[in-house]
Design a protein around this motif. Structure first.
Motif, PDB file in Angstrom:
ATOM      1  N   GLN A 249       0.839  -1.202   0.000  1.00  0.00           N
ATOM      2  CA  GLN A 249       0.000   0.000   0.000  1.00  0.00           C
ATOM      3  C   GLN A 249       0.870   1.246   0.000  1.00  0.00           C
ATOM      4  N   GLU A 250       1.920   1.198   0.815  1.00  0.00           N
ATOM      5  CA  GLU A 250       2.829   2.333   0.902  1.00  0.00           C
ATOM      6  C   GLU A 250       3.492   2.632  -0.440  1.00  0.00           C
ATOM      7  N   GLN A 251       3.767   1.574  -1.181  1.00  0.00           N
ATOM      8  CA  GLN A 251       4.402   1.746  -2.497  1.00  0.00           C
ATOM      9  C   GLN A 251       3.366   2.032  -3.592  1.00  0.00           C
ATOM     10  N   ASN A 252       2.109   2.172  -3.205  1.00  0.00           N
ATOM     11  CA  ASN A 252       1.045   2.415  -4.172  1.00  0.00           C
ATOM     12  C   ASN A 252       0.906   1.319  -5.231  1.00  0.00           C
ATOM     13  N   CYS A 253       1.077   0.104  -4.804  1.00  0.00           N
ATOM     14  CA  CYS A 253       0.777  -1.025  -5.678  1.00  0.00           C
ATOM     15  C   CYS A 253      -0.748  -1.102  -5.803  1.00  0.00           C
ATOM     16  N   HIS A 254      -1.262  -1.047  -7.036  1.00  0.00           N
ATOM     17  CA  HIS A 254      -2.710  -0.857  -7.215  1.00  0.00           C
ATOM     18  C   HIS A 254      -3.564  -2.008  -6.682  1.00  0.00           C
ATOM     19  N   GLN A 255      -3.135  -3.209  -6.996  1.00  0.00           N
ATOM     20  CA  GLN A 255      -4.000  -4.353  -6.703  1.00  0.00           C
ATOM     21  C   GLN A 255      -3.220  -5.478  -6.041  1.00  0.00           C
ATOM     22  N   ILE A 256      -3.982  -6.310  -5.338  1.00  0.00           N
ATOM     23  CA  ILE A 256      -3.410  -7.346  -4.506  1.00  0.00           C
ATOM     24  C   ILE A 256      -4.179  -8.645  -4.715  1.00  0.00           C
ATOM     25  N   GLN A 257      -3.449  -9.741  -4.707  1.00  0.00           N
ATOM     26  CA  GLN A 257      -4.106 -11.045  -4.745  1.00  0.00           C
ATOM     27  C   GLN A 257      -3.344 -11.944  -3.783  1.00  0.00           C
ATOM     28  N   GLY A 258      -4.045 -12.784  -3.073  1.00  0.00           N
ATOM     29  CA  GLY A 258      -3.321 -13.673  -2.169  1.00  0.00           C
ATOM     30  C   GLY A 258      -4.208 -14.223  -1.069  1.00  0.00           C
ATOM     31  N   PHE A 259      -3.639 -15.141  -0.308  1.00  0.00           N
ATOM     32  CA  PHE A 259      -4.398 -15.834   0.730  1.00  0.00           C
ATOM     33  C   PHE A 259      -4.961 -14.864   1.763  1.00  0.00           C
TER      34      PHE A 259
END
Ligand code: C2E
Ligand code: MG
Ligand code: MG
Ligand code: MG
Length: 275
Positions: A249-259
């Motif tokens: 989030q801090e790096q402004n990664c737009h989307q997330i997928q994972g357990f």
């Protein structure tokens, strides 16, 4: 035999190759039967917006419901399917399955999310690939914007005219294209200039321990920055912990997928949890 799927290649050339080749004889036989008997199922995993937590897409992941062994994961049979060409009927099965799901959601009046499908490079590099996809969309009366394709860097290694054409035709259909397992392939960054892509999915090996003392932090940060400058969407795969999420989030990664947000699960469970 190993031109595809860098990660799977290690299995093919593992020290237990002798063992594997007798095993794979039976596996191949069973796999052929599985195609005839329709033994595959699709599981679905959510991909979410990293700041709002809202679901943006569902990745379809194949499983083989083996009559004796139970659920077999794709890592166990996709490499063999690719070696033997059985990936072609399996890939077709998956795309039909996904279209049927989209139709079912449409008919049930469910708020749709696009479904993301993994495309093996063998399928992607077929000259008729985009035509086959167009026919499928026509048949099911689905708009391309509900489909996303995940291809690996290896699919784009050859900077050939027809690959550019395939990508353009898929984009014209409204289908979004993501590079899966980004950072693990063999190609250079060159393809990022020549191809119209929608985004990258950073391989989960780079997300592990990301906030700890590993090289993963600077590498992932650089990949996210690069994607942002190139106006590509960036997805982090395999997010398992809150620490990893906070870092991303801090790096402004737009989307997330994972357990952390959800494991791949059956369609019933998926609809129950996320709709
Ligand atoms: P992929 O496309 O990179 O899919 C992500 C894999 O990571 C999935 O494994 C998923 O279950 C797993 N994963 C997701 N979140 C996490 C996490 O937080 N932690 C960990 N440890 N793992 C996580 P799966 O379902 O076993 O699939 C493995 C690979 O098999 C896929 O990697 C994809 O390359 C291939 N595959 C799956 N379905 C298909 C298909 O229909 N066609 C083709 N050609 N390949 C497929
Ligand atoms: Mg994928
Ligand atoms: Mg993959
Ligand atoms: Mg991946």
């Amino acid at each position: 035999r190993s031109k595809d799927q860098g990660r799977n290649m290690y299995q093919v050339y593992s020290p237990s190759m002798k063992v594997r080749s007798s095993q794979s004889f039976y596996l191949e036989r069973d796999l052929r039967k599985a195609i005839m008997n329709n033994e595959f199922i699709a599981h679905f995993q959510p991909r979410v917006n990293s700041s709002t937590g809202k679901i943006v897409s569902a990745e379809a992941l194949i499983r083989w419901n083996h009559p004796k062994l139970g659920l077999v994961s794709p890592g166990e049979f996709i490499p063999l399917a690719e070696e033997t060409g059985l990936i072609i009927p399996i890939g077709k099965w998956m795309k039909k399955r996904v279209c049927e799901q989209l139709v079912a959601w449409q008919e049930a009046g469910i708020r749709l999310v696009p479904i993301s499908v993994n495309i093996s490079s063998q399928r992607f590099l077929e000259k008729s690939f985009s035509n086959q996809v167009r026919e499928l969309l026509d048949y099911y009366q689905i708009e391309g914007k509900w489909l996303e394709f995940e291809i690996t860097e290896n699919s784009l290694m050859r900077n050939e005219e027809y690959i550019i054409q395939t990508l353009n035709e898929l984009k014209d259909l409204g289908i979004k294209i993501y590079i899966d397992d980004f950072g693990t392939g063999y190609s250079s960054f060159n393809y990022l200039k020549s191809f119209r892509l929608n985004g990258i999915k950073i391989d989960r090996s780079f997300i592990r321990n990301i906030s700890g003392e590993s090289e993963n932090a600077p590498i992932t940060t650089a990949m996210i920055k690069m994607a942002q400058h190139l106006k590509l969407e960036v997805v982090a795969e395999g997010v398992e912990t809150v620490e990893e999420l906070l870092f991303l989030q801090e790096q402004n990664c737009h989307q997330i997928q994972g357990f952390l947000f959800g494991k791949p699960c059956s369609i019933d469970e998926f609809e129950h949890k996320f709709f």
